[in-house]
Design a protein around this motif. Structure first.
Motif, mmCIF file in Angstrom:
data_model
loop_
_atom_site.group_PDB
_atom_site.id
_atom_site.type_symbol
_atom_site.label_atom_id
_atom_site.label_comp_id
_atom_site.label_asym_id
_atom_site.label_seq_id
_atom_site.Cartn_x
_atom_site.Cartn_y
_atom_site.Cartn_z
ATOM 1 N N GLU A 1 1.151 4.235 -2.794
ATOM 2 C CA GLU A 1 0.987 5.645 -2.432
ATOM 3 C C GLU A 1 2.177 6.463 -2.915
ATOM 4 O OE1 GLU A 1 0.493 5.303 1.787
ATOM 5 O OE2 GLU A 1 -1.669 4.932 1.640
ATOM 6 N N LEU A 2 3.394 5.931 -2.719
ATOM 7 C CA LEU A 2 4.595 6.629 -3.193
ATOM 8 C C LEU A 2 4.589 6.749 -4.718
ATOM 9 C CD1 LEU A 2 7.265 5.034 -0.830
ATOM 10 C CD2 LEU A 2 6.514 7.430 -0.824
ATOM 11 N N ASN A 3 4.174 5.701 -5.413
ATOM 12 C CA ASN A 3 4.098 5.761 -6.879
ATOM 13 C C ASN A 3 3.203 6.898 -7.348
ATOM 14 O OD1 ASN A 3 5.802 3.581 -7.300
ATOM 15 N ND2 ASN A 3 4.154 2.130 -7.736
ATOM 16 N N SER A 4 2.105 7.117 -6.622
ATOM 17 C CA SER A 4 1.137 8.118 -7.073
ATOM 18 C C SER A 4 1.414 9.521 -6.556
ATOM 19 C CB SER A 4 -0.277 7.700 -6.669
ATOM 20 O OG SER A 4 -0.432 7.763 -5.267
ATOM 21 N N SER A 5 2.327 9.662 -5.590
ATOM 22 C CA SER A 5 2.503 10.997 -5.017
ATOM 23 C C SER A 5 3.945 11.496 -4.958
ATOM 24 C CB SER A 5 1.927 11.034 -3.599
ATOM 25 O OG SER A 5 2.667 10.154 -2.758
ATOM 26 N N ARG B 1 0.836 -1.202 0.000
ATOM 27 C CA ARG B 1 0.000 0.000 0.000
ATOM 28 C C ARG B 1 0.871 1.253 0.000
ATOM 29 N NH1 ARG B 1 -5.334 1.573 1.488
ATOM 30 N NH2 ARG B 1 -5.306 3.754 2.094
ATOM 31 N N ARG B 2 1.904 1.261 0.823
ATOM 32 C CA ARG B 2 2.817 2.405 0.894
ATOM 33 C C ARG B 2 3.523 2.613 -0.449
ATOM 34 N NH1 ARG B 2 4.249 7.156 1.881
ATOM 35 N NH2 ARG B 2 6.220 7.526 2.931
#
Length: 158
Positions: A89-93, A85-86
């Motif tokens: 999230e890093l990929n998208s932000s 999940r993390r």
């Protein structure tokens, strides 16, 4: 020229681009070359801080591709879901032109693109950023989710 000749010329041009960028980074491209298990693939290995960075130039039937990969960590299976999940999230932000992925029990960071119209600055950006971002996140992800730094080679490199 035919498509095959164009693709072969593009492959050689990209090979020279990678060698040039490695020289610009203060390294010897010949000493950083790695043997591969695929005759249609060239590979180099560099180091950025604690991160190993692999550069692959692949000749595929449809086109040539440049891929820069850093094995970031071997993860703890018990914490896989929160880690994944993390990473998403890093990929998208937090990542631009790079992405975390998973292969087996290893988290990888990669950038890849077709070599069509690629130039020296793009090759340098891919190599520099994969190394910088992998070196930035390896300790942080291990501290947050456990696991260990990846010390083995990437599949396909001898």
């Amino acid at each position: 020229m035919g498509q095959v000749e164009d693709q072969n010329q593009n492959f050689e041009t990209c090979h020279k681009l990678v060698d040039t960028v490695i020289l610009e980074l203060g390294l010897d491209p010949a000493k950083n070359r790695r043997e591969t298990t695929d005759a249609n693939r060239l590979a180099w290995q560099l180091r950025r801080g604690s991160a190993a960075v692999y550069i692959f130039l692949d000749a595929r039937p449809d086109s040539n591709y440049l891929q820069v990969v850093s094995p970031v960590m071997k993860y703890d299976e018990a914490k896989a879901f929160p880690l994944f999940r993390r990473l998403l999230e890093l990929n998208s932000s937090a990542l631009f032109g790079l992405a975390f992925g998973v292969k087996g029990d290893t988290v990888l960071l990669s950038a890849e693109r077709s070599t069509m119209d690629i130039d020296r600055s793009e090759v340098k950006w891919m190599i520099s950023n994969v190394g910088r971002v992998a070196d930035h996140f390896d300790d942080k992800l291990i501290a947050e989710f456990g696991g260990v730094k990846q010390r083995q080679t990437v599949a396909g490199v001898k």
